[in-house]
Write a protein that holds these residues in place. Sequence first.
Motif, PDB file in Angstrom:
ATOM      1  N   ALA A 199      64.367 -31.015  22.592  1.00  0.00           N
ATOM      2  CA  ALA A 199      65.542 -30.990  21.710  1.00  0.00           C
ATOM      3  C   ALA A 199      65.615 -32.266  20.876  1.00  0.00           C
ATOM      4  N   LEU A 200      65.358 -33.406  21.512  1.00  0.00           N
ATOM      5  CA  LEU A 200      65.398 -34.673  20.783  1.00  0.00           C
ATOM      6  C   LEU A 200      64.261 -34.758  19.773  1.00  0.00           C
ATOM      7  N   ALA A 201      63.063 -34.321  20.174  1.00  0.00           N
ATOM      8  CA  ALA A 201      61.922 -34.346  19.256  1.00  0.00           C
ATOM      9  C   ALA A 201      62.158 -33.418  18.071  1.00  0.00           C
ATOM     10  N   THR A 202      62.805 -32.291  18.301  1.00  0.00           N
ATOM     11  CA  THR A 202      63.111 -31.361  17.216  1.00  0.00           C
ATOM     12  C   THR A 202      64.082 -31.991  16.224  1.00  0.00           C
ATOM     13  N   THR A 203      65.058 -32.726  16.739  1.00  0.00           N
ATOM     14  CA  THR A 203      65.984 -33.437  15.860  1.00  0.00           C
ATOM     15  C   THR A 203      65.233 -34.421  14.972  1.00  0.00           C
ATOM     16  N   LEU A 204      64.304 -35.160  15.565  1.00  0.00           N
ATOM     17  CA  LEU A 204      63.504 -36.110  14.791  1.00  0.00           C
ATOM     18  C   LEU A 204      62.616 -35.386  13.788  1.00  0.00           C
ATOM     19  N   ALA A 205      62.013 -34.284  14.219  1.00  0.00           N
ATOM     20  CA  ALA A 205      61.117 -33.530  13.340  1.00  0.00           C
ATOM     21  C   ALA A 205      61.859 -32.946  12.141  1.00  0.00           C
ATOM     22  N   ASN A 206      63.139 -32.678  12.306  1.00  0.00           N
ATOM     23  CA  ASN A 206      63.941 -32.126  11.208  1.00  0.00           C
ATOM     24  C   ASN A 206      64.517 -33.222  10.309  1.00  0.00           C
ATOM     25  N   GLY A 207      64.239 -34.458  10.620  1.00  0.00           N
ATOM     26  CA  GLY A 207      64.755 -35.569   9.831  1.00  0.00           C
ATOM     27  C   GLY A 207      63.853 -35.903   8.661  1.00  0.00           C
ATOM     28  N   PRO A 208      64.193 -36.955   7.923  1.00  0.00           N
ATOM     29  CA  PRO A 208      63.383 -37.373   6.769  1.00  0.00           C
ATOM     30  C   PRO A 208      62.100 -38.049   7.253  1.00  0.00           C
ATOM     31  N   SER A 209      61.034 -37.302   7.295  1.00  0.00           N
ATOM     32  CA  SER A 209      59.815 -37.719   7.980  1.00  0.00           C
ATOM     33  C   SER A 209      59.281 -39.062   7.494  1.00  0.00           C
ATOM     34  N   GLN A 210      59.185 -39.228   6.187  1.00  0.00           N
ATOM     35  CA  GLN A 210      58.636 -40.472   5.647  1.00  0.00           C
ATOM     36  C   GLN A 210      59.507 -41.666   6.014  1.00  0.00           C
ATOM     37  N   ALA A 211      60.819 -41.509   5.864  1.00  0.00           N
ATOM     38  CA  ALA A 211      61.739 -42.601   6.169  1.00  0.00           C
ATOM     39  C   ALA A 211      61.716 -42.953   7.652  1.00  0.00           C
ATOM     40  N   LEU A 212      61.657 -41.942   8.526  1.00  0.00           N
ATOM     41  CA  LEU A 212      61.610 -42.212   9.960  1.00  0.00           C
ATOM     42  C   LEU A 212      60.318 -42.929  10.339  1.00  0.00           C
ATOM     43  N   GLY A 213      59.214 -42.516   9.717  1.00  0.00           N
ATOM     44  CA  GLY A 213      57.947 -43.183   9.980  1.00  0.00           C
ATOM     45  C   GLY A 213      57.983 -44.643   9.574  1.00  0.00           C
ATOM     46  N   MET A 214      58.544 -44.929   8.421  1.00  0.00           N
ATOM     47  CA  MET A 214      58.639 -46.312   7.969  1.00  0.00           C
ATOM     48  C   MET A 214      59.638 -47.098   8.813  1.00  0.00           C
ATOM     49  N   THR A 215      60.706 -46.446   9.257  1.00  0.00           N
ATOM     50  CA  THR A 215      61.705 -47.120  10.079  1.00  0.00           C
ATOM     51  C   THR A 215      61.100 -47.585  11.394  1.00  0.00           C
ATOM     52  N   ARG A 216      60.352 -46.706  12.056  1.00  0.00           N
ATOM     53  CA  ARG A 216      59.771 -47.082  13.346  1.00  0.00           C
ATOM     54  C   ARG A 216      58.783 -48.238  13.178  1.00  0.00           C
ATOM     55  N   LYS A 217      58.021 -48.246  12.075  1.00  0.00           N
ATOM     56  CA  LYS A 217      57.086 -49.337  11.827  1.00  0.00           C
ATOM     57  C   LYS A 217      57.837 -50.633  11.512  1.00  0.00           C
ATOM     58  N   ALA A 218      58.950 -50.508  10.789  1.00  0.00           N
ATOM     59  CA  ALA A 218      59.741 -51.691  10.449  1.00  0.00           C
ATOM     60  C   ALA A 218      60.339 -52.324  11.700  1.00  0.00           C
ATOM     61  N   ILE A 219      60.749 -51.503  12.650  1.00  0.00           N
ATOM     62  CA  ILE A 219      61.313 -52.026  13.897  1.00  0.00           C
ATOM     63  C   ILE A 219      60.245 -52.757  14.699  1.00  0.00           C
ATOM     64  N   TRP A 220      59.049 -52.188  14.756  1.00  0.00           N
ATOM     65  CA  TRP A 220      57.950 -52.871  15.433  1.00  0.00           C
ATOM     66  C   TRP A 220      57.680 -54.224  14.765  1.00  0.00           C
ATOM     67  N   ALA A 221      57.635 -54.230  13.444  1.00  0.00           N
ATOM     68  CA  ALA A 221      57.365 -55.483  12.732  1.00  0.00           C
ATOM     69  C   ALA A 221      58.465 -56.504  12.972  1.00  0.00           C
ATOM     70  N   ALA A 222      59.715 -56.036  12.995  1.00  0.00           N
ATOM     71  CA  ALA A 222      60.848 -56.947  13.174  1.00  0.00           C
ATOM     72  C   ALA A 222      60.851 -57.592  14.553  1.00  0.00           C
ATOM     73  N   THR A 223      60.195 -56.945  15.516  1.00  0.00           N
ATOM     74  CA  THR A 223      60.119 -57.514  16.861  1.00  0.00           C
ATOM     75  C   THR A 223      59.406 -58.857  16.844  1.00  0.00           C
ATOM     76  N   ASP A 224      58.481 -59.025  15.916  1.00  0.00           N
ATOM     77  CA  ASP A 224      57.682 -60.243  15.863  1.00  0.00           C
ATOM     78  C   ASP A 224      57.979 -61.120  14.656  1.00  0.00           C
ATOM     79  N   ASP A 225      58.430 -60.533  13.554  1.00  0.00           N
ATOM     80  CA  ASP A 225      58.593 -61.278  12.308  1.00  0.00           C
ATOM     81  C   ASP A 225      59.834 -62.161  12.316  1.00  0.00           C
TER      82      ASP A 225
END
Length: 265
Positions: A199-225
């Motif tokens: 159910a949670l994965a379906t919610t993510l899959a129905n979201g703005p795919s490009q933006a979610l992909g960039m968001t997750r990468k930005a969070i990883w980067a922010a952990t160190d930057d």
Amino acid sequence: MDFQQIQVEIHGAVGVLSLNAPDKLNALTPLMVSEIGTAIDHISQQCRAMIITGAGRAFCSGASLDPKNPLSPVDQDARARDLGLVLEQQLNPIMLKLKNLDIPWISAVRGAAAGFGASLALAADMVLASETAYFAQIFSKIGLVPDGGATHLLSRTIGRVRTMELMLLGNRLSAENALTWGLVNRVVEDQQLEEQAFALATTLANGPSQALGMTRKAIWAATDDSWELTLEHEREQQKIAGRSKDFDEGLAAFTEKRPAVFNSQ
């Protein structure tokens, strides 16, 4: 695709990767690691969200130390043995692949997530644990050091002191305590794990795919930057997101007071 030690199912826009050696508590072998890498590539190209889970009563008990099918060269002379090479060539590429995914992914954890298995589970964008789940940094029990990025993941999530306790003592961390400490997102009833994860994965899959992909990468980067680099990174990512079809749809839906329908790849 045909696999021997994992299973892959595609349900619409959600890909489910199951470690499938339940009689061995899904202990990692060279073949399983190779199949995981192939499956991640396949799912990320076909789907908009991914779940990684384990068949049977455990998520993953870590690297196999069975001499008949070892991931680590345990039978070599100690002076020639290089377990770090195993990380470099086999396990670390999996963790880097997951960190750099273009789609969000969830781990669904039942039973043991130990050793590298704990790192795999906790590296997910969102972690769902059943009531029977536990996480164990067992390395100190066998004279090794944590791997799979565990020192990075845990120290930045639960702090130095708690990370020290888990890794130096090697004790189990229950799902309930992992939730209290902020290592997992949700604890669900054992029989509801797969349903809730999907159910949670379906919610993510129905979201703005490009933006979610960039968001997750930005969070990883922010952990160190630094703060300054984080602001710069967000600025560049927002430029890309602002030119996407998903933003056009989101803005139109907001203006028209209707739910957005994101379907761009």
